[in-house]
Write an enzyme that holds these catalytic residues in place. Structure first.
Site, PDB file in Angstrom:
ATOM      1  CB  ALA A 143      50.364  -8.087 -88.290  1.00  0.00           C
ATOM      2  N   GLY A 186      48.980  -3.362 -86.538  1.00  0.00           N
ATOM      3  CA  GLY A 186      47.695  -3.755 -87.137  1.00  0.00           C
ATOM      4  C   GLY A 186      46.537  -3.579 -86.173  1.00  0.00           C
ATOM      5  CD  GLU A 189      48.148  -0.525 -89.836  1.00  0.00           C
ATOM      6  OE1 GLU A 189      48.385  -1.710 -89.564  1.00  0.00           O
ATOM      7  OE2 GLU A 189      48.682   0.067 -90.788  1.00  0.00           O
ATOM      8  CD  GLU A 209      53.034  -1.051 -87.992  1.00  0.00           C
ATOM      9  OE1 GLU A 209      53.371  -0.038 -87.335  1.00  0.00           O
ATOM     10  OE2 GLU A 209      51.846  -1.365 -88.205  1.00  0.00           O
TER      11      GLU A 209
END
Ligand code: CO8
Length: 335
Positions: A143, A186, A189, A209
């Site tokens: 992200a 992300g 993911e 993270e």
């Protein structure tokens, strides 16, 4: 081929297969409602013109089909992705994450464009499979940390933060992630939301993270655990350590490791192979496999059995069996 210009946008209508294709400029209409209205108006014009054409060319009998075929040559306004339709039968869509300066960090704009492209390809009857890829250095480094830095708890709750990320997992068509370089946070993911992951041999997967004082938010603790098991997922999520492509293959996160320069070619070939089957049955099969992640074995088996029964009601199943007996390739019509 008829070209229609409308409010600076240009549409092409093919009278052979009656496709309505948006030409450059279509994506400039940021408001989806405006786009939809426009497409509907164009579709009406297309129908009228098609009717006239049919009067002149009575042999053309196919029904009008409106599609939004997106590709980089016909769509110049993507900011964060590139799209193209490829393969011998032009039935594999390739979406390339294209934010090289930030290692394809998944900012809101990128995720919105990705969702838009996926929805369009999801509805395009000519597309059998979708390949999602990045650059040689990064599939996606996570992200966008800088964008999410000001987030507050209340904003996340009220804005349903990360809810828009799941279009990949909702797509009914098969999606292949072709991962070169970093797939972190992300990015990892996002790859796991795809159905099959092929990796370049320099790919690196991780859920870092924890080092930022947060935890994964779109599947890093859930999909990863289901795929690689509790111990490995726990190790990756609690340390933030990356695993390389070979280890990812060993633990079942990726299905094949390929030299980086061959990765996209192989991913497209895989899409083409899937595209030789009935899109309808592929869709059912994908849903059945995904059910294994979401329910008990007993429920999953029931689901699978019912889907298996349902295939016998399709024209494609009759055709597949007949083609086998007649020793010829099957001609599927997705019915
Ligand atoms: N977000 C924003 N920018 C990024 C990101 C990112 N995730 N990753 C890299 N960049 C930017 C860098 O800031 C840099 O920009 P600039 O040149 O302007 O400084 C540029 O990309 C190049 O990066 P590096 O110079 O760092 O490249 P290196 O080759 O030295 O390192 C790495 C590559 C190892 C990939 C390194 O960039 C890195 O560690 N990136 C961050 C990886 C990461 O932590 N990802 C997880 C992010 S969090 C997440 O995905 C999910 C959070 C969901 C929950 C949120 C709850 C609030």
């Amino acid at each position: 081929m008829i070209r229609i210009s409308f409010d600076n946008s240009c549409f092409e209508i093919s009278l052979v297969n009656h496709h309505l294709l948006p030409a450059p400029g279509f994506q400039r209409f940021a408001d989806t409602k405006v786009k939809l209205k426009l497409v509907q108006s164009m579709a009406n014009i297309a129908r009228l013109l098609t009717k006239r054409a049919q009067d002149q060319f009575p042999n053309v009998v196919y029904p009008l089909q409106v599609i939004t075929r997106l590709n980089s040559s016909s769509n110049k306004s993507w900011e964060f992705i590139k799209t193209e339709v490829t393969g011998e039968k032009k039935n594999v869509a390739v979406i390339t994450l294209n934010r090289p300066k930030a290692l394809n960090a998944l900012c809101n704009g990128l995720m919105k464009e990705l969702s838009t492209a996926l929805k369009a390809y999801g509805k395009d009857a000519n597309i059998s499979a979708i390949v999602l890829t990045g650059s040689e250095k990064a599939f996606a480094a996570g992200a966008d940390i800088k964008e999410m830095a000001p987030n507050t708890y209340s904003q996340c709750i009220q804005g349903n933060f990360l809810n828009d990320w799941t279009e990949v997992a909702r797509t009914q068509k098969p999606i292949i992630a072709a991962v070169n370089g970093y797939a972190l946070g992300g990015g990892c993911e996002l790859a796991m939301m795809c159905d099959i992951i092929y990796a370049g041999d320099k790919a690196k997967f991780g859920q870092p993270e924890i080092a930022l004082g947060t935890i994964p938010g779109v599947g890093g603790t859930q999909r990863l655990t289901r795929v690689v098991g509790r111990s490995k997922a726990m190790e990756m999520c609690l340390t933030g350590n990356m695993i390389n492509a070979q280890e990812a293959e060993k633990v079942g996160l990726v299905s094949k490791v390929i030299p980086p320069d061959q990765l996209l070619v192989e991913a497209v070939k895989l899409g083409e192979k899937i595209g030789t089957h009935s899109n309808l049955i592929v869709q059912l099969c994908k849903e059945a496999v995904n059910t294994a992640f979401e329910t008990t074995l007993e429920e999953g088996l029931k689901y699978e059995r019912r889907f298996n029964h349902a295939t016998f009601s399709t024209i494609d199943c009759k055709e597949g069996v007949k083609a086998f007996i007649e020793k010829r390739p099957a001609k599927f019509i997705n019915e």
